[in-house]
Design an enzyme around this catalytic site. Structure first.
Site, PDB file in Angstrom:
ATOM      1  N   TYR A  87      46.466  36.087  51.334  1.00  0.00           N
ATOM      2  CA  TYR A  87      47.562  36.334  50.406  1.00  0.00           C
ATOM      3  C   TYR A  87      47.570  37.799  50.012  1.00  0.00           C
ATOM      4  O   TYR A  87      46.549  38.335  49.574  1.00  0.00           O
ATOM      5  CB  TYR A  87      47.390  35.459  49.154  1.00  0.00           C
ATOM      6  CG  TYR A  87      48.490  35.692  48.164  1.00  0.00           C
ATOM      7  CD1 TYR A  87      49.708  35.027  48.286  1.00  0.00           C
ATOM      8  CD2 TYR A  87      48.347  36.615  47.139  1.00  0.00           C
ATOM      9  CE1 TYR A  87      50.746  35.275  47.405  1.00  0.00           C
ATOM     10  CE2 TYR A  87      49.379  36.871  46.258  1.00  0.00           C
ATOM     11  CZ  TYR A  87      50.570  36.192  46.394  1.00  0.00           C
ATOM     12  OH  TYR A  87      51.602  36.451  45.529  1.00  0.00           O
ATOM     13  N   ARG A  90      43.992  39.002  49.174  1.00  0.00           N
ATOM     14  CA  ARG A  90      43.035  37.967  48.799  1.00  0.00           C
ATOM     15  C   ARG A  90      42.703  37.199  50.064  1.00  0.00           C
ATOM     16  O   ARG A  90      43.567  37.007  50.916  1.00  0.00           O
ATOM     17  CB  ARG A  90      43.668  36.960  47.816  1.00  0.00           C
ATOM     18  CG  ARG A  90      44.059  37.530  46.457  1.00  0.00           C
ATOM     19  CD  ARG A  90      43.878  36.452  45.407  1.00  0.00           C
ATOM     20  NE  ARG A  90      42.470  36.083  45.356  1.00  0.00           N
ATOM     21  CZ  ARG A  90      42.005  34.858  45.137  1.00  0.00           C
ATOM     22  NH1 ARG A  90      42.829  33.848  44.932  1.00  0.00           N
ATOM     23  NH2 ARG A  90      40.708  34.631  45.136  1.00  0.00           N
TER      24      ARG A  90
HETATM   25  C1  MBD Z   1      46.865  34.663  43.866  1.00  0.00           C
HETATM   26  O1  MBD Z   1      47.297  33.850  44.858  1.00  0.00           O
HETATM   27  C2  MBD Z   1      45.790  34.257  43.163  1.00  0.00           C
HETATM   28  O2  MBD Z   1      45.249  33.086  43.503  1.00  0.00           O
HETATM   29  C3  MBD Z   1      45.286  35.036  42.130  1.00  0.00           C
HETATM   30  C4  MBD Z   1      44.091  34.594  41.402  1.00  0.00           C
HETATM   31  C5  MBD Z   1      45.891  36.242  41.815  1.00  0.00           C
HETATM   32  C6  MBD Z   1      46.980  36.643  42.519  1.00  0.00           C
HETATM   33  C7  MBD Z   1      47.473  35.871  43.550  1.00  0.00           C
HETATM   34 FE    FE Z   2      46.361  31.993  44.894  1.00  0.00          FE
END
Ligand code: MBD
Ligand code: FE
Length: 248
Positions: free
Chosen positions: A165, A186
């Site tokens: 992500y 992420r």
């Molecule tokens: C996300 O998908 C997430 O899980 C968190 C903690 C912060 C930003 C995007």
């Molecule tokens: Fe998330």
């Protein structure tokens, strides 16, 4: 009514700010730029993302490091409260783009006893990294739902492999990450909240072994013990994720 805990925390936060101002000789213009930065985050829809990206993992780890059971993770900004029950654990419809993924496991207590009837609330981004309810192209409610463990404490969720992500990088949160020399990614993840009477509700995330962003999660949340091997199954991939809830 006076809340002495809120007052004590607020005084300490202001005190911590004072020490940063003194350490860096922060000017009034710099202070104003900081305020405008927060205002911009609000204007661009990032007012939840900004604190969740930089601060929430500190709060979560502070507690979870001292507790038993599966390590907790940040809730993040993309949870919605109204998840619908899944039919036969089907989170992704058959025409959902992406590689099929079966997530399955058993929920237990620290003594190893299965916990039937544990509620699991699950949400994830799609194979293109989009969360429903937040991305205009994602179908409302897509890849969100809840299920319950069976008599043996087991659960199964049929879904698709989520993509890594990327935090919106055009906006203020992404700019701040860049200022800090950090990338906006992420590791791929699936969020879940496991709730059972008499146990501490567990908010956590499932990651996958070998993900290139596990060691550099932009929100500093991911932990190696929550990275599970993605194995080949009969129809796509399978990941076995057992969870442990601590009694309260
Ligand atoms: C996300 O998908 C997430 O899980 C968190 C903690 C912060 C930003 C995007
Ligand atoms: Fe998330």
């Amino acid at each position: 009514m006076a809340d002495s805990r809120a007052a004590a925390i607020t005084r300490d936060l202001i005190g911590a700010f004072k020490s940063v101002v003194e350490k860096h000789d922060i000017t009034q213009d710099e202070y104003r730029a900081g305020v405008m930065f927060i205002a911009e985050a609000a204007e661009k829809g990032e007012i939840m993302l900004l604190p969740d990206a930089f601060l929430e993992s500190t709060v979560v780890a502070h507690h979870s490091d001292r507790q038993k059971g599966t390590h907790a993770q940040v809730l993040g900004p993309y949870h919605l409260g109204d998840s619908q029950p899944l039919e036969n654990g089907r989170l992704a419809s058959e025409d959902e783009p992406g590689e099929r993924l079966l997530v399955r496991g058993t929920v237990r207590n620290p003594d190893g006893e299965a916990l039937p009837g544990t509620s699991l609330d699950i949400w994830q981004a799609d194979a293109a990294g989009r969360y429903s309810g937040f991305h205009p192209d994602a179908k409302p409610g897509n890849l969100r739902g809840r299920t319950t463990t069976g008599e043996d404490g087991r659960y199964e969720i049929q879904t698709v492999v989520p993509a890594p992500y990327m935090i919106p990088h055009q906006g203020p949160t992404g700019r701040l990450l860049e200022t800090l020399g950090r990338h906006p990614w992420r590791p791929a993840h699936i969020h879940l909240i496991a709730a059972q009477d008499g146990y501490r509700t567990l908010t956590t995330q499932i990651y996958f072994e070998g993900d290139q962003y596990l060691d550099s999660d932009s929100v500093t949340a991911a932990r190696p013990e929550l990275a599970f091997p993605l194995r080949d199954g009969e129809d796509g991939k399978v990941v076995d994720v057992d969870l442990t809830l601590e009694a309260i």
